[in-house]
Design a protein around this motif. Structure first.
Motif, mmCIF file in Angstrom:
data_model
loop_
_atom_site.group_PDB
_atom_site.id
_atom_site.type_symbol
_atom_site.label_atom_id
_atom_site.label_comp_id
_atom_site.label_asym_id
_atom_site.label_seq_id
_atom_site.Cartn_x
_atom_site.Cartn_y
_atom_site.Cartn_z
ATOM 1 N N LYS A 23 0.837 -1.204 0.000
ATOM 2 C CA LYS A 23 0.000 0.000 0.000
ATOM 3 C C LYS A 23 0.873 1.255 0.000
ATOM 4 O O LYS A 23 0.637 2.192 -0.770
ATOM 5 N N GLN A 34 -8.559 4.399 -5.345
ATOM 6 C CA GLN A 34 -9.491 3.274 -5.448
ATOM 7 C C GLN A 34 -8.774 1.997 -5.887
ATOM 8 O O GLN A 34 -9.086 0.909 -5.430
ATOM 9 N N LYS A 37 -6.781 0.633 -3.016
ATOM 10 C CA LYS A 37 -7.634 -0.068 -2.049
ATOM 11 C C LYS A 37 -8.024 -1.458 -2.558
ATOM 12 O O LYS A 37 -7.953 -2.441 -1.825
ATOM 13 N N GLU B 43 -15.696 5.129 2.851
ATOM 14 C CA GLU B 43 -14.484 5.261 3.656
ATOM 15 C C GLU B 43 -14.621 6.177 4.871
ATOM 16 O O GLU B 43 -13.851 6.074 5.799
ATOM 17 N N ALA B 63 -8.724 -0.804 4.428
ATOM 18 C CA ALA B 63 -10.017 -0.294 3.969
ATOM 19 C C ALA B 63 -10.108 1.233 4.042
ATOM 20 O O ALA B 63 -11.169 1.800 3.787
ATOM 21 N N ASN B 64 -9.008 1.880 4.412
ATOM 22 C CA ASN B 64 -8.973 3.348 4.567
ATOM 23 C C ASN B 64 -10.006 3.854 5.578
ATOM 24 O O ASN B 64 -10.661 4.866 5.365
#
Lengths: 137, 114
Positions: A23, A34, A37, B43, B63-64
């Motif tokens: 990440k 997006q 994620k 989010e 998952a932020n």
């Protein structure tokens, strides 16, 4: 860009470390949030799966301008019936995995929903290879 | 809803992220199953859970999700807090049950994801 991470059998304390590194790298490369994620959710599920079920393995990450490809190769025990494993709710997870908040048979369906390409090869007694791709364009 | 309002409504302790309590949250999501949390697209969420281990923080990271509320008096350990701080998260803790926590926040107008 290519990098690798080792996965150690039942190393639950470190589950998510590789996903976290991936990440951070994707963020540094200014990849769309997006897409980051989607990739890291898939890799995290796969990482938890590998730690929970496999006898150790390796995560291979390749990033170019068009896509990110993450390949997780383990050295067994292998998945007997991939079609069954792909079904929501099917799980062979241990109590330890369930205590961690996983093991409800959602991992592989979650992975499938998040990546553009998914390829799973598995042979009982040999190991499993799961290849996940997220395209940038 | 602001984090500080949430904390007041359910009488929660702010374990880390005190400087971020003015932050606005749109939705609440309660689950002890992390795979379900990982299915969400939204989010601006507060994750309300009784699952208190490193994977809760890792899940929020992937998952932020920036805010985690531990119900049933679950207390995060040092390792969890460090990881939460590294990811700029807010951690709240309440003695209330998950049911009461969710009920109070829903009544106060916090929206569900679905």
């Amino acid at each position: 860009m290519h990098f690798e991470y080792n996965i150690i059998e039942s190393d639950f304390a470190n589950a998510g470390k590789a996903s976290s590194e991936i990440k951070k790298t994707m963020k540094q490369l200014n990849i769309d949030a997006q897409k980051i994620k989607r990739m890291v959710v898939a890799v995290y599920e796969a990482e938890v799966n590998a730690i929970a079920h496999a006898f150790g393995g390796t995560i291979f990450v390749d990033i170019d301008s068009e896509k990110i490809c993450v390949l997780i190769k383990d050295s067994g025990p292998g998945i007997e019936n991939i079609e069954l494993a792909m079904q929501k709710g099917y799980s062979t997870a241990s109590a330890k995995v369930r205590e961690m908040g996983f093991g409800a048979g959602m991992g592989l369906p979650n992975i499938k929903n998040n990546v553009d390409d998914l390829d799973i090869k598995s042979e009982v007694g040999v190991g499993t290879e799961i290849k996940m791709v997220v395209n940038f364009i | 809803m602001k984090i500080k309002e949430i904390a007041q409504i359910i009488d929660a302790k702010i374990v880390t992220g005190e400087d971020k309590i003015e932050r606005e949250i749109k939705y609440g999501f309660a689950s002890d199953l992390m795979s379900d949390v990982l299915t969400l697209d939204e989010e601006e969420i507060i994750l309300i859970t009784g699952l208190c281990n490193v994977q809760t923080i890792r899940t929020a990271e992937m998952a932020n999700i920036g805010v985690i509320l531990f119900a049933r008096n679950k207390k995060p350990n040092e390792e969890m807090l460090e990881l939460a701080q590294d990811n700029d998260m807010i951690i709240l803790q309440t003695k209330n049950s998950l049911f009461r926590t969710v009920g109070l926040l829903f009544k106060a107008g916090l929206n569900p994801v679905y």
